[in-house]
Write a protein that holds these residues in place. Structure first.
Motif, PDB file in Angstrom:
ATOM      1  N   PRO A 169      47.436  40.991  -2.438  1.00  0.00           N
ATOM      2  CA  PRO A 169      47.590  41.516  -3.799  1.00  0.00           C
ATOM      3  C   PRO A 169      46.458  41.117  -4.738  1.00  0.00           C
ATOM      4  O   PRO A 169      46.135  41.851  -5.662  1.00  0.00           O
ATOM      5  CB  PRO A 169      48.908  40.919  -4.270  1.00  0.00           C
ATOM      6  N   SER A 170      45.828  39.958  -4.510  1.00  0.00           N
ATOM      7  CA  SER A 170      44.891  39.435  -5.526  1.00  0.00           C
ATOM      8  C   SER A 170      43.561  40.156  -5.546  1.00  0.00           C
ATOM      9  O   SER A 170      42.912  40.205  -6.580  1.00  0.00           O
ATOM     10  CB  SER A 170      44.618  37.954  -5.318  1.00  0.00           C
ATOM     11  N   THR A 171      43.104  40.672  -4.393  1.00  0.00           N
ATOM     12  CA  THR A 171      41.749  41.213  -4.385  1.00  0.00           C
ATOM     13  C   THR A 171      41.663  42.543  -5.123  1.00  0.00           C
ATOM     14  O   THR A 171      40.582  43.068  -5.328  1.00  0.00           O
ATOM     15  CB  THR A 171      41.218  41.383  -2.959  1.00  0.00           C
ATOM     16  N   ARG A 172      42.811  43.088  -5.507  1.00  0.00           N
ATOM     17  CA  ARG A 172      42.745  44.259  -6.364  1.00  0.00           C
ATOM     18  C   ARG A 172      42.413  43.845  -7.787  1.00  0.00           C
ATOM     19  O   ARG A 172      42.190  44.672  -8.654  1.00  0.00           O
ATOM     20  CB  ARG A 172      44.088  44.992  -6.336  1.00  0.00           C
ATOM     21  N   LEU A 173      42.397  42.538  -8.003  1.00  0.00           N
ATOM     22  CA  LEU A 173      42.180  42.028  -9.352  1.00  0.00           C
ATOM     23  C   LEU A 173      40.721  41.728  -9.581  1.00  0.00           C
ATOM     24  O   LEU A 173      39.982  41.466  -8.658  1.00  0.00           O
ATOM     25  CB  LEU A 173      42.941  40.729  -9.511  1.00  0.00           C
ATOM     26  N   ARG A 174      40.346  41.721 -10.832  1.00  0.00           N
ATOM     27  CA  ARG A 174      38.979  41.366 -11.148  1.00  0.00           C
ATOM     28  C   ARG A 174      38.918  39.931 -11.640  1.00  0.00           C
ATOM     29  O   ARG A 174      39.898  39.371 -12.083  1.00  0.00           O
ATOM     30  CB  ARG A 174      38.433  42.320 -12.189  1.00  0.00           C
ATOM     31  N   GLY A 175      37.687  39.381 -11.519  1.00  0.00           N
ATOM     32  CA  GLY A 175      37.325  38.017 -11.903  1.00  0.00           C
ATOM     33  C   GLY A 175      38.396  37.058 -12.357  1.00  0.00           C
ATOM     34  O   GLY A 175      38.965  36.353 -11.539  1.00  0.00           O
ATOM     35  N   PRO A 176      38.679  37.016 -13.644  1.00  0.00           N
ATOM     36  CA  PRO A 176      39.535  35.953 -14.168  1.00  0.00           C
ATOM     37  C   PRO A 176      40.960  35.979 -13.622  1.00  0.00           C
ATOM     38  O   PRO A 176      41.574  34.932 -13.447  1.00  0.00           O
ATOM     39  CB  PRO A 176      39.524  36.213 -15.675  1.00  0.00           C
ATOM     40  N   TYR A 177      41.480  37.185 -13.331  1.00  0.00           N
ATOM     41  CA  TYR A 177      42.828  37.254 -12.782  1.00  0.00           C
ATOM     42  C   TYR A 177      42.876  36.534 -11.430  1.00  0.00           C
ATOM     43  O   TYR A 177      43.781  35.757 -11.147  1.00  0.00           O
ATOM     44  CB  TYR A 177      43.252  38.711 -12.557  1.00  0.00           C
ATOM     45  N   LEU A 178      41.875  36.839 -10.599  1.00  0.00           N
ATOM     46  CA  LEU A 178      41.837  36.231  -9.274  1.00  0.00           C
ATOM     47  C   LEU A 178      41.673  34.725  -9.383  1.00  0.00           C
ATOM     48  O   LEU A 178      42.353  33.956  -8.699  1.00  0.00           O
ATOM     49  CB  LEU A 178      40.690  36.837  -8.460  1.00  0.00           C
ATOM     50  N   ALA A 179      40.761  34.291 -10.282  1.00  0.00           N
ATOM     51  CA  ALA A 179      40.534  32.865 -10.447  1.00  0.00           C
ATOM     52  C   ALA A 179      41.819  32.163 -10.873  1.00  0.00           C
ATOM     53  O   ALA A 179      42.178  31.111 -10.348  1.00  0.00           O
ATOM     54  CB  ALA A 179      39.423  32.631 -11.473  1.00  0.00           C
ATOM     55  N   GLY A 180      42.544  32.767 -11.832  1.00  0.00           N
ATOM     56  CA  GLY A 180      43.782  32.165 -12.307  1.00  0.00           C
ATOM     57  C   GLY A 180      44.850  32.154 -11.228  1.00  0.00           C
ATOM     58  O   GLY A 180      45.596  31.182 -11.073  1.00  0.00           O
ATOM     59  N   MET A 181      44.926  33.236 -10.481  1.00  0.00           N
ATOM     60  CA  MET A 181      45.889  33.336  -9.381  1.00  0.00           C
ATOM     61  C   MET A 181      45.671  32.223  -8.358  1.00  0.00           C
ATOM     62  O   MET A 181      46.606  31.547  -7.929  1.00  0.00           O
ATOM     63  CB  MET A 181      45.678  34.712  -8.729  1.00  0.00           C
ATOM     64  N   THR A 182      44.395  32.037  -7.963  1.00  0.00           N
ATOM     65  CA  THR A 182      44.103  31.009  -6.969  1.00  0.00           C
ATOM     66  C   THR A 182      44.332  29.615  -7.543  1.00  0.00           C
ATOM     67  O   THR A 182      44.725  28.703  -6.818  1.00  0.00           O
ATOM     68  CB  THR A 182      42.657  31.138  -6.469  1.00  0.00           C
ATOM     69  N   LEU A 183      44.092  29.488  -8.868  1.00  0.00           N
ATOM     70  CA  LEU A 183      44.369  28.201  -9.515  1.00  0.00           C
ATOM     71  C   LEU A 183      45.859  27.883  -9.416  1.00  0.00           C
ATOM     72  O   LEU A 183      46.251  26.763  -9.073  1.00  0.00           O
ATOM     73  CB  LEU A 183      43.943  28.251 -10.983  1.00  0.00           C
ATOM     74  N   ALA A 184      46.696  28.896  -9.683  1.00  0.00           N
ATOM     75  CA  ALA A 184      48.142  28.691  -9.598  1.00  0.00           C
ATOM     76  C   ALA A 184      48.535  28.292  -8.178  1.00  0.00           C
ATOM     77  O   ALA A 184      49.398  27.438  -7.968  1.00  0.00           O
ATOM     78  CB  ALA A 184      48.878  29.965 -10.021  1.00  0.00           C
ATOM     79  N   PHE A 185      47.870  28.896  -7.196  1.00  0.00           N
ATOM     80  CA  PHE A 185      48.158  28.556  -5.799  1.00  0.00           C
ATOM     81  C   PHE A 185      47.814  27.104  -5.505  1.00  0.00           C
ATOM     82  O   PHE A 185      48.620  26.357  -4.958  1.00  0.00           O
ATOM     83  CB  PHE A 185      47.378  29.495  -4.862  1.00  0.00           C
ATOM     84  N   SER A 186      46.592  26.689  -5.904  1.00  0.00           N
ATOM     85  CA  SER A 186      46.221  25.313  -5.564  1.00  0.00           C
ATOM     86  C   SER A 186      47.064  24.313  -6.346  1.00  0.00           C
ATOM     87  O   SER A 186      47.262  23.184  -5.913  1.00  0.00           O
ATOM     88  CB  SER A 186      44.725  25.066  -5.750  1.00  0.00           C
ATOM     89  N   PHE A 187      47.587  24.748  -7.497  1.00  0.00           N
ATOM     90  CA  PHE A 187      48.466  23.867  -8.268  1.00  0.00           C
ATOM     91  C   PHE A 187      49.811  23.676  -7.565  1.00  0.00           C
ATOM     92  O   PHE A 187      50.481  22.658  -7.742  1.00  0.00           O
ATOM     93  CB  PHE A 187      48.693  24.460  -9.662  1.00  0.00           C
ATOM     94  N   ALA A 188      50.212  24.674  -6.751  1.00  0.00           N
ATOM     95  CA  ALA A 188      51.519  24.607  -6.098  1.00  0.00           C
ATOM     96  C   ALA A 188      51.474  23.825  -4.789  1.00  0.00           C
ATOM     97  O   ALA A 188      52.513  23.471  -4.245  1.00  0.00           O
ATOM     98  CB  ALA A 188      52.039  26.022  -5.846  1.00  0.00           C
TER      99      ALA A 188
END
Lengths: 297, 351
Positions: free
Chosen positions: B113-132
């Protein structure tokens, strides 16, 4: 009535709204900065806590709580303005990863700088209101004057921001500068100043969020970390463009995490946010509260 | 040296293999001169360099930002520890490959789902993942050993290698150097694949997407598939790096893989130079010798390392370096040389 107010569900609702209100506040900051400068401020939480430390640390030196609160917000305003001028302005027109990297660096810098300046003391910031929970027919309701203060402060600030953007000339100018900077410039709006103002505003609100979560709690540089991640999820689910979406998203995330925490496991609450985000992005990548816009080539 | 350029143009893959083999042999020779402590530093630096080159590929070549690579490292690390504890006799490279595969798989789940996103969305998404990741590891103590983590056997030098060493600390030195050499060889193989990937069809498509995604789509590049591929490869490299780090350390703890590590990886990549192999090598070396760097700063500034300021100096130095590099020399140490030459030429022309 007593059974409803003190029931487990209502307890979670109160808890969820309390944390959700702060998440919504930080999500609102992210949206303000995103709309004005197209930067996702990864240091939002860290900047908020830095400002909170500047003000709230004085509480331990017998300064009035409200004076410290005002000082924190003032520091937040200054830090936000400086950040935009020094770190972000040189990067306008550069690839979009540049401001992301710089703000991540600022996050790392602040989270090391805060414990370096104020050695961790594990002191609790005293609350100006009673933290004793209300009683209803001999049962405890998970609400206290202190909790009501937290909720009221967060919701009040959101209301002020909404009024500012909807009903004042300044708010109109800020919206115009974000929507069409070139046209606004031609019409005599000093766009650069308003971009700085947008950063100041969001940083000031971020400082207030820091004060809210740190009151009745130990003062720690990482107090807003989890809230920042949740706030990003809330803002992204709502679509980074929509302040209302961010606020609703924030409250929902707060409630969802509270329920997972109470009925399942505290450790799984962060993962729940990721899953909510994955699902919502898979369904509607541009966010639930935004219209689909075509990107001009 | 004409034959060199001829070789490079006619047989690019062979010449890359030759170049990397020569550098690897040189690095292996150097390990013979190093102390056990330096060997250990170099080994973990090699593991980190693998992750950094994967991140460099993602950010420099496809223009996507990930703050989740510490999470993919954790996947590789835990797979390695759990596997090694159940199947102690598995050859190292099988374990490494398994961890790489699991890293790639977790990357795929997040990327779809994330690669349909551009720059900051993807960065934030992956940040949420590493936070979990850290809380997730804590939630299943029977599998992950909760906050104390898991331990596994260290990499011990085989007898033929240990036989080369004599003296009072022979075993310690042999094991340390064996670990470093294994890490260097694994990193060399990973870098060889990445060097070819940079110049492959996918690599070129990736650069086009980064610079102009509409043009890329018009020339027939499948955007979501290429972006997803970039993300999965980056996650696979993170899984490999995490696995190697776990084998070297002989343990895995959840706190190692917090968001701070993701920020550090980004810092190392930017300091070295985005999108280059040599930049990733430099990033790994900076990681190896970051403590020396910080104590140098300590000495120069006169900050007491035992004070609270000194204890947090590393974060301050790296945060400041990341910001300054991005603002003043966005191509990092690798690009600094040419940047200085240009600056010098400009100054000379002016006078």
């Amino acid at each position: 009535m007593s059974t409803l107010l003190t029931s487990r569900i209502m307890t979670d609702v109160f808890g969820g709204i309390t944390s959700g209100a702060v998440i919504a506040l930080v999500a609102l900051c992210l949206v303000i900065v995103w709309k004005s400068t197209n930067v996702l401020n990864f240091a939002q939480g860290a900047m908020g806590m830095f400002a909170t430390f500047v003000g709230m640390n004085l509480v331990f030196h017998d300064t009035n709580y409200w004076l410290c609160l005002v000082l924190s917000v003032a520091t937040g305003l200054v830090v936000g303005g400086l950040t935009e001028r020094v770190l972000i302005r040189p990067l306008y027109g550069k690839p979009e990863i540049n401001p992301i990297v710089v703000m991540v660096g600022f996050l790392g810098l602040l989270e090391a700088l805060v414990p370096a300046i104020w050695a961790s003391s594990f002191n609790t910031v005293p609350s100006p209101f009673s933290q004793v929970y209300f009683q209803s027919h001999g049962n405890t309701v998970l609400l206290s004057p202190f909790v009501l203060y937290q909720i009221a402060l967060a919701l009040g600030v959101m209301l002020v921001v909404a009024l500012l953007f909807q009903y004042t000339t300044l708010g109109l100018k800020m919206r115009a500068a974000a929507l069409a900077p070139e046209v606004s410039r031609l019409l005599g709006v000093r766009v650069n100043r308003l971009l700085t103002l947008g950063w100041m505003l969001s940083s000031g609100i971020g400082a207030l969020a820091g004060v809210i979560v740190s009151t009745g709690h130990t003062l720690d540089a990482t107090n807003l970390d989890g809230i920042f991640v949740s706030a990003f999820i809330a803002a992204a689910v709502g679509g980074l463009e929509s302040p209302l979406g961010a606020v609703i998203g924030g409250l929902l995330i707060g409630l969802a995490q509270q329920f997972i925490l109470n009925y399942w496991s505290a450790n799984l609450a962060p993962l729940a946010g990721v899953i909510v985000l994955l699902i919502s992005l898979a369904i509607k990548p541009q966010g639930i509260f935004t219209r689909t816009v075509t990107r001009r080539v | 040296m004409k034959w060199l350029t001829t070789l490079r143009d006619a047989r690019p893959t062979t010449s890359r293999a030759l170049g990397i083999t020569l550098l690897t042999l040189l690095a292996l020779l150097i390990t013979f001169r190093l102390s056990a402590l330096d060997d250990a530093k170099l080994a973990s630096g090699a593991a980190i360099a693998i992750v950094v080159v994967g991140l460099s590929w993602l950010i420099g070549w496809s223009g996507q930002v990930s703050l989740g690579n510490s999470g993919f490292m954790a996947v590789g690390a835990y797979v390695t520890a759990i596997w090694a504890n159940h199947h102690a006799t598995t050859p190292i490279f099988v374990t490494l490959l398994l961890a790489t595969g699991c890293g790639a798989l977790s990357g795929l789940v997040l990327a779809l789902p994330s690669t349909r996103l551009r720059g900051p969305y993807l960065a934030g998404m992956t940040l949420a993942f590493s936070f979990a990741v850290v809380p997730l590891a804590l939630n299943f103590p029977s599998v992950t050993g909760a906050s104390s983590g898991l331990t596994l056997n260290f990499l011990n030098a085989p007898s033929w290698f240990a036989g080369l060493f004599t003296g009072p600390q022979a075993t310690v030195n042999a094991n340390a150097q064996w670990s470093a050499d294994v890490a260097i060889v694994v990193a060399a193989v990973a870098f060889f694949f990445m060097a070819n990937l940079f110049h492959s069809r996918t690599g070129r498509a990736m650069r086009l997407i980064r610079d102009n995604d509409v043009a890329a789509e018009l020339t027939g590049v499948n955007l979501p598939r290429t972006r997803t591929l970039a993300f999965v490869i980056s996650a696979a490299y993170a899984g490999l790096g995490g696995s190697l780090l776990t084998l070297l350390n002989g343990s895995v703890t959840p706190q190692t893989y917090s968001i701070a590590l993701s920020i550090l990886l980004l810092t190392l990549m930017v300091l070295g130079g985005i999108g280059t192999l040599s930049g990733a090598v430099l990033g790994g070396l900076i990681y190896s010798y970051s403590d020396n760097l910080v104590s140098l700063v300590n000495k120069v500034t006169g900050v007491n390392p035992a004070s609270t300021f000194g204890a947090n100096l590393k974060g301050i130095v790296f945060g400041a370096l990341l910001i300054l590099t991005m603002l003043l020399a966005p191509r990092g140490l690798v690009g600094l040389g040419s940047q200085l030459v240009r600056l010098f030429a400009q100054l000379r022309n002016r006078t």
